[in-house]
Write a protein that holds these residues in place. Structure first.
Motif, PDB file in Angstrom:
ATOM      1  N   HIS A  71       0.827  -1.204   0.000  1.00 54.30           N
ATOM      2  CA  HIS A  71       0.000   0.000   0.000  1.00 54.30           C
ATOM      3  C   HIS A  71       0.863   1.257   0.000  1.00 54.30           C
ATOM      4  N   ARG A  72       1.974   1.194   0.708  1.00 58.69           N
ATOM      5  CA  ARG A  72       2.828   2.370   0.867  1.00 58.69           C
ATOM      6  C   ARG A  72       3.699   2.635  -0.368  1.00 58.69           C
ATOM      7  N   TYR A  73       4.190   1.573  -0.999  1.00 60.76           N
ATOM      8  CA  TYR A  73       5.211   1.769  -2.032  1.00 60.76           C
ATOM      9  C   TYR A  73       4.842   1.272  -3.425  1.00 60.76           C
ATOM     10  N   PHE A  74       3.843   0.387  -3.550  1.00 55.59           N
ATOM     11  CA  PHE A  74       3.543  -0.211  -4.845  1.00 55.59           C
ATOM     12  C   PHE A  74       2.144   0.164  -5.315  1.00 55.59           C
ATOM     13  N   ASN A  75       1.887  -0.110  -6.566  1.00 52.14           N
ATOM     14  CA  ASN A  75       0.552  -0.003  -7.129  1.00 52.14           C
ATOM     15  C   ASN A  75      -0.010  -1.419  -7.255  1.00 52.14           C
ATOM     16  N   VAL A  76      -1.047  -1.719  -6.483  1.00 50.62           N
ATOM     17  CA  VAL A  76      -1.648  -3.059  -6.490  1.00 50.62           C
ATOM     18  C   VAL A  76      -2.819  -3.047  -7.466  1.00 50.62           C
ATOM     19  N   LEU A  77      -2.782  -3.937  -8.434  1.00 51.88           N
ATOM     20  CA  LEU A  77      -3.808  -3.952  -9.466  1.00 51.88           C
ATOM     21  C   LEU A  77      -4.434  -5.331  -9.606  1.00 51.88           C
ATOM     22  N   SER A  78      -5.588  -5.382 -10.230  1.00 50.35           N
ATOM     23  CA  SER A  78      -6.296  -6.648 -10.433  1.00 50.35           C
ATOM     24  C   SER A  78      -5.612  -7.472 -11.511  1.00 50.35           C
ATOM     25  N   LEU A  79      -5.999  -8.737 -11.581  1.00 48.11           N
ATOM     26  CA  LEU A  79      -5.421  -9.617 -12.604  1.00 48.11           C
ATOM     27  C   LEU A  79      -5.791  -9.139 -14.005  1.00 48.11           C
ATOM     28  N   ASP A  80      -7.028  -8.661 -14.180  1.00 46.58           N
ATOM     29  CA  ASP A  80      -7.443  -8.140 -15.486  1.00 46.58           C
ATOM     30  C   ASP A  80      -6.601  -6.934 -15.887  1.00 46.58           C
ATOM     31  N   ASP A  81      -6.402  -6.020 -14.934  1.00 45.83           N
ATOM     32  CA  ASP A  81      -5.606  -4.831 -15.243  1.00 45.83           C
ATOM     33  C   ASP A  81      -4.152  -5.198 -15.520  1.00 45.83           C
ATOM     34  N   TYR A  82      -3.679  -6.234 -14.827  1.00 40.30           N
ATOM     35  CA  TYR A  82      -2.304  -6.673 -15.071  1.00 40.30           C
ATOM     36  C   TYR A  82      -2.138  -7.135 -16.519  1.00 40.30           C
ATOM     37  N   PHE A  83      -3.028  -8.016 -16.974  1.00 38.74           N
ATOM     38  CA  PHE A  83      -2.886  -8.564 -18.326  1.00 38.74           C
ATOM     39  C   PHE A  83      -3.285  -7.558 -19.411  1.00 38.74           C
ATOM     40  N   ASN A  84      -4.098  -6.560 -19.032  1.00 36.22           N
ATOM     41  CA  ASN A  84      -4.414  -5.486 -19.970  1.00 36.22           C
ATOM     42  C   ASN A  84      -3.390  -4.361 -19.909  1.00 36.22           C
ATOM     43  N   ARG A  85      -2.351  -4.590 -19.095  1.00 36.68           N
ATOM     44  CA  ARG A  85      -1.222  -3.672 -18.966  1.00 36.68           C
ATOM     45  C   ARG A  85      -1.652  -2.252 -18.553  1.00 36.68           C
ATOM     46  N   LYS A  86      -2.624  -2.205 -17.657  1.00 33.78           N
ATOM     47  CA  LYS A  86      -3.030  -0.916 -17.094  1.00 33.78           C
ATOM     48  C   LYS A  86      -2.140  -0.624 -15.887  1.00 33.78           C
ATOM     49  N   TRP A  87      -0.880  -0.434 -16.175  1.00 37.87           N
ATOM     50  CA  TRP A  87       0.129  -0.300 -15.137  1.00 37.87           C
ATOM     51  C   TRP A  87       0.406   1.166 -14.832  1.00 37.87           C
ATOM     52  N   SER A  88       0.795   1.397 -13.611  1.00 39.61           N
ATOM     53  CA  SER A  88       1.240   2.730 -13.217  1.00 39.61           C
ATOM     54  C   SER A  88       2.654   2.962 -13.744  1.00 39.61           C
ATOM     55  N   SER A  89       2.909   4.171 -14.187  1.00 40.25           N
ATOM     56  CA  SER A  89       4.255   4.517 -14.637  1.00 40.25           C
ATOM     57  C   SER A  89       5.072   5.158 -13.518  1.00 40.25           C
ATOM     58  N   ASP A  90       4.418   5.408 -12.379  1.00 42.85           N
ATOM     59  CA  ASP A  90       5.095   6.078 -11.265  1.00 42.85           C
ATOM     60  C   ASP A  90       5.496   5.122 -10.145  1.00 42.85           C
ATOM     61  N   ARG A  91       4.935   3.925 -10.158  1.00 41.32           N
ATOM     62  CA  ARG A  91       5.219   2.948  -9.102  1.00 41.32           C
ATOM     63  C   ARG A  91       5.404   1.566  -9.712  1.00 41.32           C
ATOM     64  N   PHE A  92       6.025   0.699  -8.924  1.00 42.91           N
ATOM     65  CA  PHE A  92       6.115  -0.704  -9.329  1.00 42.91           C
ATOM     66  C   PHE A  92       4.748  -1.345  -9.124  1.00 42.91           C
ATOM     67  N   ASN A  93       4.327  -2.168 -10.077  1.00 43.73           N
ATOM     68  CA  ASN A  93       2.989  -2.758 -10.061  1.00 43.73           C
ATOM     69  C   ASN A  93       3.033  -4.209  -9.587  1.00 43.73           C
ATOM     70  N   VAL A  94       2.116  -4.575  -8.694  1.00 40.55           N
ATOM     71  CA  VAL A  94       2.030  -5.957  -8.233  1.00 40.55           C
ATOM     72  C   VAL A  94       0.586  -6.432  -8.305  1.00 40.55           C
ATOM     73  N   CYS A  95       0.433  -7.693  -8.608  1.00 42.20           N
ATOM     74  CA  CYS A  95      -0.879  -8.345  -8.641  1.00 42.20           C
ATOM     75  C   CYS A  95      -0.846  -9.493  -7.639  1.00 42.20           C
ATOM     76  N   ILE A  96      -1.780  -9.496  -6.697  1.00 39.86           N
ATOM     77  CA  ILE A  96      -1.815 -10.506  -5.636  1.00 39.86           C
ATOM     78  C   ILE A  96      -2.698 -11.675  -6.068  1.00 39.86           C
ATOM     79  N   THR A  97      -2.162 -12.887  -5.994  1.00 40.78           N
ATOM     80  CA  THR A  97      -2.948 -14.087  -6.320  1.00 40.78           C
ATOM     81  C   THR A  97      -2.782 -15.138  -5.226  1.00 40.78           C
TER      82      THR A  97
END
Length: 212
Positions: A71-97
């Motif tokens: 929450h403090r340092y990363f951008n947490v995104l859904s699996l759909d957003d991960y595969f649709n590459r809706k990634w943040s350009s300002d933070r490292f992106n992680v998807c929790i499974t």
């Protein structure tokens, strides 16, 4: 110096190096500067004793610390957003499974995910469609702790080693590795044989999925 001892020393050095890195802020600078995306895979969440049967569990407190860090340092995104590459350009992106769909995921992980408003994907096993209520590798993990120290399966003798893992007496191969190379029929046959050794259903504290 024996190779095993050298391996342990290197491992300990890495742990200490990472701890010092956290204290000095070195790792924090690395994380905040990192870009890209990764999928994180969890299995089980428990109150305590996360290494009781295997190393695929973390405690509820540890998982909460992970979420606070994400929450403090990363951008947490859904699996759909991960595969649709809706990634943040300002933070490292992680998807929790979560793999396997243990009931402890709902009991411990779900409330924390709600608390931190974080999405996650759960991959639930279809083992119940086979008429069974436990995964074969979990059955082996429980049996290695509570079952016989030695038994025979398909004309091969297996014995627990110092890590509480069943290995072949003849060549030292782990039973789990051997079963992974075969089909489900072999795994089902082993689970039926194991049921005669130890009935985990009569001992709730040995249950892996709930792990209360």
């Amino acid at each position: 110096m024996p190779a095993m001892l050298l391996k342990k020393i290197r491992k300990k050095f890495l742990y200490i190096s990472n701890d010092l890195g956290n204290l000095w802020g070195r790792n924090l600078r690395f994380f905040t500067a990192a870009r890209g995306a990764r999928i994180l895979v969890y299995h089980g969440i428990c109150e305590e004793g996360h290494l009781r049967y295997n190393n695929s569990f973390v405690t509820k407190n540890t998982f909460q610390q992970h979420l606070e860090y994400y929450h403090r340092y990363f951008n947490v995104l859904s699996l759909d957003d991960y595969f649709n590459r809706k990634w943040s350009s300002d933070r490292f992106n992680v998807c929790i499974t979560f793999d396997d769909g243990y009931s402890n995921n709902y009991k411990y992980a779900y409330p924390l995910l709600i608390k931190y408003s974080m999405p996650a994907a759960f991959f639930v096993t279809g083992i119940r469609d086979t008429g069974r209520d436990i995964l074969w590798n979990d059955a082996i993990a429980i049996l290695s702790k509570h079952g016989p120290k030695e038994f025979e399966f398909q004309n091969t003798t297996y014995r627990t080693n110092k890590y509480a893992q069943y290995v072949s007496v003849s060549d030292g191969r782990r039973l789990t590795n051997i079963l992974r190379q075969g089909g489900f029929d072999n795994k089902a046959q082993l689970m039926e044989q194991m049921a005669a050794f130890y009935d985990f259903r009569k001992t709730p504290q040995t249950t892996i999925s709930g792990n209360s």
